[in-house]
Design an enzyme around this catalytic site. Structure first.
Site, short mmCIF file in Angstrom:
data_model
loop_
_atom_site.label_atom_id
_atom_site.label_comp_id
_atom_site.label_asym_id
_atom_site.label_seq_id
_atom_site.Cartn_x
_atom_site.Cartn_y
_atom_site.Cartn_z
N ILE A 82 49.48 39.83 39.47
CA ILE A 82 48.46 40.62 38.77
C ILE A 82 48.89 42.08 38.71
O ILE A 82 49.23 42.69 39.72
CB ILE A 82 47.08 40.49 39.46
CG1 ILE A 82 46.63 39.02 39.47
CG2 ILE A 82 46.05 41.37 38.78
CD1 ILE A 82 46.47 38.40 38.09
N LYS A 83 48.89 42.58 37.48
CA LYS A 83 49.32 43.98 37.29
C LYS A 83 48.08 44.84 37.11
O LYS A 83 47.23 44.56 36.25
CB LYS A 83 50.17 44.02 36.02
CG LYS A 83 51.22 45.10 36.00
CD LYS A 83 52.06 44.87 34.74
CE LYS A 83 53.15 45.87 34.59
NZ LYS A 83 53.71 45.82 33.23
N VAL A 84 47.97 45.86 37.97
CA VAL A 84 46.80 46.74 37.89
C VAL A 84 47.28 48.18 37.71
O VAL A 84 48.36 48.55 38.19
CB VAL A 84 45.92 46.66 39.17
CG1 VAL A 84 45.37 45.25 39.38
CG2 VAL A 84 46.68 47.12 40.41
#
Ligand code: E4P
Length: 219
Positions: A82-84
Site C-alpha cells: 500500500i502506497k500512502v
C-alpha cells in the site's frame, strides 16, 4: 540493490520480467491513468506476473478512507504494497497497516526529516523522488545520501530506501554507490542500463573472427 519497474504498462512489465531483473513494481495514479485501464484489473495482471512487492497507491486523503481503500487493494494479492502519501494521515495509516503486517510504501518524500518520520511509522519502503528535485535544480542524490546516513545511524530502522522519480542510468548507478536498497526504474531507463559501445564493438569483432574459422559450436 533491488530493481523495481516504475510503470503500470503490462507489456513492459511482461517483457522486462522475462529478463529476470524485476524484483517488484511501483505504480501511481498518473501511471495508471496513462494505461487507460481499470485500476484493479491492472493490479491483478501485474501481480500475476511479478511475485515481489507491487505498490498500489491510495487516493483518499484521510486515514479512515486510506484504510478502507487499503482493505480493497490488499485483497487483490498477497504482494500488494500500500502506497500512502507523506502526510500525517498517510503516516497514521502506515503505522496501522504495518502493525498488521501489510507492506507500506510511503511516497512523495523530499527531505531526510520526512524519511525519518516514515521510518518511525514503520514504513516498509520510503520513496524519495530524486528526479523531481533535480528538475528544480536541487540535488536528488544528496537526499538519498542523507537518508542512507540517517537510517544507518539507527539499528532499529528497517525501512528500505526505494529511490523513485529516476530519470537516467546515472541515477541508478549513483543510488547503488550510495547503497540504496531499491531503485524503481522507468522501463526505458532499465533497458538502457545494458548499453555500452565497447560491448557492441567487441561482440561484432568476436563474431566476425568466429565467422572466419568456418566452425559451428552446434555441428
Ligand atoms: C514511484 O513510486 C513514483 O511515483 C515515480 O517514480 C514518480 O516518478 P516521476 O517523478 O517521474 O513522476
Amino acid at each position: 540493490m533491488k530493481f523495481f519497474v516504475d510503470t503500470a504498462d503490462i507489456k513492459d512489465i511482461t517483457d522486462l520480467a522475462e529478463t529476470g531483473m524485476v524484483d517488484g513494481v511501483t505504480t501511481n495514479p498518473s501511471l495508471v491513468a496513462k494505461t487507460g485501464a481499470n485500476f484493479f484489473d491492472v493490479l491483478k495482471d501485474i501481480c500475476a506476473i511479478v511475485s515481489g512487492p507491487v505498490s498500489a497507491e491510495v487516493t483518499a486523503t484521510d486515514s479512515d478512507g486510506m484504510l478502507r481503500e487499503a482493505d480493497k487493494l490488499t485483497a487483490i494479492a498477497d504482494n500488494i504494497t500500500i502506497k500512502v502519501p507523506l502526510t500525517w494521515d498517510g503516516l497514521k495509516t502506515c503505522k496501522k497497516l504495518t502493525s498488521q503486517d501489510v507492506m507500506v510504501n510511503v511516497t512523495l518524500c523530499f527531505s531526510a526529516n520526512q524519511a525519518l518520520l516514515a521510518a518511525k511509522a514503520g514504513a516498509t519502503f520510503i520513496s524519495p523522488f530524486i528526479g523531481r528535485l533535480d528538475d528544480l535544480a536541487l540535488d536528488g542524490m544528496q537526499l538519498i545520501q542523507e537518508i542512507r546516513q540517517v537510517y544507518d545511524n539507527y539499528d532499529a530502522i528497517e525501512t528500505e530506501i526505494l529511490v523513485a522519480s529516476i530519470r537516467s542510468a546515472n541515477h541508478v548507478k549513483d543510488s547503488a554507490l550510495i547503497g540504496a536498497d531499491v531503485a524503481t526504474i522507468p522501463p526505458n531507463v532499465l533497458r538502457g542500463l545494458i548499453n555500452h559501445a565497447l560491448t557492441d564493438k567487441g561482440l561484432a569483432a568476436f563474431l566476425a573472427d568466429w565467422e572466419k574459422t568456418g566452425q559451428s559450436i552446434l555441428s
